[in-house]
Design a protein around this motif. Structure first.
Motif, PDB file in Angstrom:
ATOM      1  N   LYS A  52      20.483  63.568  54.570  1.00 32.47           N
ATOM      2  CA  LYS A  52      21.714  62.877  54.955  1.00 32.47           C
ATOM      3  C   LYS A  52      22.744  63.041  53.847  1.00 32.47           C
ATOM      4  N   VAL A  53      23.283  64.255  53.756  1.00 34.56           N
ATOM      5  CA  VAL A  53      24.218  64.590  52.686  1.00 34.56           C
ATOM      6  C   VAL A  53      25.475  63.736  52.788  1.00 34.56           C
ATOM      7  N   GLY A  54      26.012  63.576  53.976  1.00 38.52           N
ATOM      8  CA  GLY A  54      27.227  62.777  54.151  1.00 38.52           C
ATOM      9  C   GLY A  54      27.028  61.340  53.706  1.00 38.52           C
ATOM     10  N   ALA A  55      25.881  60.785  54.036  1.00 36.49           N
ATOM     11  CA  ALA A  55      25.601  59.400  53.645  1.00 36.49           C
ATOM     12  C   ALA A  55      25.477  59.284  52.130  1.00 36.49           C
ATOM     13  N   ILE A  56      24.851  60.268  51.508  1.00 39.51           N
ATOM     14  CA  ILE A  56      24.681  60.239  50.054  1.00 39.51           C
ATOM     15  C   ILE A  56      26.033  60.379  49.357  1.00 39.51           C
ATOM     16  N   VAL A  57      26.885  61.266  49.872  1.00 43.35           N
ATOM     17  CA  VAL A  57      28.207  61.469  49.275  1.00 43.35           C
ATOM     18  C   VAL A  57      29.061  60.211  49.416  1.00 43.35           C
ATOM     19  N   THR A  58      29.051  59.600  50.592  1.00 46.41           N
ATOM     20  CA  THR A  58      29.864  58.388  50.758  1.00 46.41           C
ATOM     21  C   THR A  58      29.310  57.240  49.923  1.00 46.41           C
ATOM     22  N   THR A  59      28.019  57.179  49.727  1.00 45.81           N
ATOM     23  CA  THR A  59      27.450  56.152  48.855  1.00 45.81           C
ATOM     24  C   THR A  59      27.926  56.366  47.419  1.00 45.81           C
ATOM     25  N   GLY A  60      27.913  57.611  46.971  1.00 47.05           N
ATOM     26  CA  GLY A  60      28.424  57.922  45.635  1.00 47.05           C
ATOM     27  C   GLY A  60      29.889  57.554  45.494  1.00 47.05           C
ATOM     28  N   GLY A  61      30.675  57.826  46.517  1.00 46.79           N
ATOM     29  CA  GLY A  61      32.093  57.455  46.497  1.00 46.79           C
ATOM     30  C   GLY A  61      32.275  55.948  46.452  1.00 46.79           C
ATOM     31  N   ALA A  62      31.453  55.238  47.193  1.00 43.19           N
ATOM     32  CA  ALA A  62      31.546  53.774  47.194  1.00 43.19           C
ATOM     33  C   ALA A  62      31.195  53.211  45.823  1.00 43.19           C
ATOM     34  N   VAL A  63      30.169  53.766  45.193  1.00 44.63           N
ATOM     35  CA  VAL A  63      29.777  53.305  43.859  1.00 44.63           C
ATOM     36  C   VAL A  63      30.880  53.610  42.846  1.00 44.63           C
ATOM     37  N   ALA A  64      31.476  54.795  42.929  1.00 47.13           N
ATOM     38  CA  ALA A  64      32.556  55.162  42.008  1.00 47.13           C
ATOM     39  C   ALA A  64      33.766  54.252  42.206  1.00 47.13           C
ATOM     40  N   ALA A  65      34.139  54.004  43.458  1.00 43.14           N
ATOM     41  CA  ALA A  65      35.283  53.131  43.727  1.00 43.14           C
ATOM     42  C   ALA A  65      35.000  51.704  43.263  1.00 43.14           C
ATOM     43  N   ALA A  66      33.759  51.261  43.412  1.00 42.70           N
ATOM     44  CA  ALA A  66      33.397  49.922  42.921  1.00 42.70           C
ATOM     45  C   ALA A  66      33.499  49.872  41.401  1.00 42.70           C
ATOM     46  N   GLY A  67      33.107  50.943  40.732  1.00 40.22           N
ATOM     47  CA  GLY A  67      33.236  51.015  39.277  1.00 40.22           C
ATOM     48  C   GLY A  67      34.686  50.944  38.831  1.00 40.22           C
ATOM     49  N   VAL A  68      35.550  51.636  39.544  1.00 40.20           N
ATOM     50  CA  VAL A  68      36.987  51.582  39.241  1.00 40.20           C
ATOM     51  C   VAL A  68      37.510  50.167  39.454  1.00 40.20           C
ATOM     52  N   ALA A  69      37.093  49.536  40.543  1.00 42.74           N
ATOM     53  CA  ALA A  69      37.542  48.181  40.839  1.00 42.74           C
ATOM     54  C   ALA A  69      37.109  47.213  39.739  1.00 42.74           C
ATOM     55  N   VAL A  70      35.877  47.314  39.301  1.00 40.14           N
ATOM     56  CA  VAL A  70      35.386  46.419  38.246  1.00 40.14           C
ATOM     57  C   VAL A  70      36.128  46.674  36.937  1.00 40.14           C
ATOM     58  N   THR A  71      36.312  47.941  36.582  1.00 39.82           N
ATOM     59  CA  THR A  71      36.995  48.284  35.332  1.00 39.82           C
ATOM     60  C   THR A  71      38.418  47.734  35.307  1.00 39.82           C
ATOM     61  N   PHE A  72      39.169  47.983  36.361  1.00 41.98           N
ATOM     62  CA  PHE A  72      40.552  47.496  36.385  1.00 41.98           C
ATOM     63  C   PHE A  72      40.614  45.981  36.544  1.00 41.98           C
ATOM     64  N   GLY A  73      39.615  45.409  37.197  1.00 47.12           N
ATOM     65  CA  GLY A  73      39.561  43.947  37.260  1.00 47.12           C
ATOM     66  C   GLY A  73      39.378  43.331  35.876  1.00 47.12           C
ATOM     67  N   ILE A  74      38.510  43.949  35.075  1.00 42.15           N
ATOM     68  CA  ILE A  74      38.290  43.459  33.701  1.00 42.15           C
ATOM     69  C   ILE A  74      39.552  43.646  32.863  1.00 42.15           C
ATOM     70  N   LEU A  75      40.203  44.810  32.965  1.00 42.23           N
ATOM     71  CA  LEU A  75      41.433  45.048  32.210  1.00 42.23           C
ATOM     72  C   LEU A  75      42.541  44.082  32.621  1.00 42.23           C
ATOM     73  N   SER A  76      42.647  43.827  33.905  1.00 41.76           N
ATOM     74  CA  SER A  76      43.646  42.878  34.392  1.00 41.76           C
ATOM     75  C   SER A  76      43.361  41.468  33.877  1.00 41.76           C
ATOM     76  N   GLY A  77      42.107  41.071  33.927  1.00 43.87           N
ATOM     77  CA  GLY A  77      41.730  39.739  33.439  1.00 43.87           C
ATOM     78  C   GLY A  77      41.977  39.593  31.944  1.00 43.87           C
ATOM     79  N   SER A  78      41.743  40.673  31.197  1.00 41.62           N
ATOM     80  CA  SER A  78      41.988  40.634  29.757  1.00 41.62           C
ATOM     81  C   SER A  78      43.471  40.460  29.447  1.00 41.62           C
ATOM     82  N   ALA A  79      44.323  41.204  30.147  1.00 49.16           N
ATOM     83  CA  ALA A  79      45.763  41.080  29.932  1.00 49.16           C
ATOM     84  C   ALA A  79      46.247  39.688  30.327  1.00 49.16           C
ATOM     85  N   LYS A  80      45.713  39.159  31.418  1.00 52.31           N
ATOM     86  CA  LYS A  80      46.117  37.813  31.860  1.00 52.31           C
ATOM     87  C   LYS A  80      45.651  36.759  30.854  1.00 52.31           C
ATOM     88  N   SER A  81      44.475  36.936  30.293  1.00 49.79           N
ATOM     89  CA  SER A  81      43.961  35.983  29.291  1.00 49.79           C
ATOM     90  C   SER A  81      44.851  35.966  28.050  1.00 49.79           C
TER      91      SER A  81
END
Length: 139
Positions: A52-81
């Motif tokens: 299931k190559v398509g499923a594996i690729v979309t899972t990887g994309g979801a994990v990468a996008a979640a990583g970006v979301a967490v990173t920018f969430g932390i940076l945003s929280g730091s600036a707000k603090s």
């Protein structure tokens, strides 16, 4: 009389020439070459389910996008603090910052941009996660 004839002087006639049979009818011939054996061998198709190559690729994309979301969430929280730590009560319900105006605006901008990127990446991660789940569960 011939000198070799010793059988009483009778000449024997020469034998008749061999009879040549002419057969002009065409013979049926098979002009197609015989099938050749594959020198490499026969490749067998896998009998299991395809990967299931398509499923594996979309899972990887979801994990990468979640990583970006967490990173920018932390940076945003730091600036707000940092911005919130500079706030002081001016009385009558108003607050002001002890930071210079340009630094306060820069921190507020970083917090807002980071939050916007975090939310956008989170939405993309959620969408890819749903697609991935559908692809994994599909037969």
């Amino acid at each position: 009389r011939s000198a070799d004839n010793s059988a009483g002087g009778i000449d024997t006639p020469p034998p008749p020439p061999p009879e040549v049979v002419k057969n002009d009818t065409p013979k049926k011939t098979d002009l197609t070459p015989p099938p050749k054996e594959d020198p490499i061998g026969v490749v067998e198709q896998p009998t299991g389910k395809p990967p299931k190559v398509g499923a594996i690729v979309t899972t990887g994309g979801a994990v990468a996008a979640a990583g970006v979301a967490v990173t920018f969430g932390i940076l945003s929280g730091s600036a707000k603090s940092q911005f919130d730590a500079s706030l002081v009560d001016l009385g009558n319900g108003m607050k002001g910052s002890t930071l210079p105006e340009t630094q306060a605006q820069q921190l507020a901008s970083q917090a807002n941009t980071g939050a916007a990127v975090a939310v956008s990446a989170g939405v993309v991660a959620a969408g890819l996660a749903v697609v991935s789940a559908i692809l994994f569960l599909k037969d």
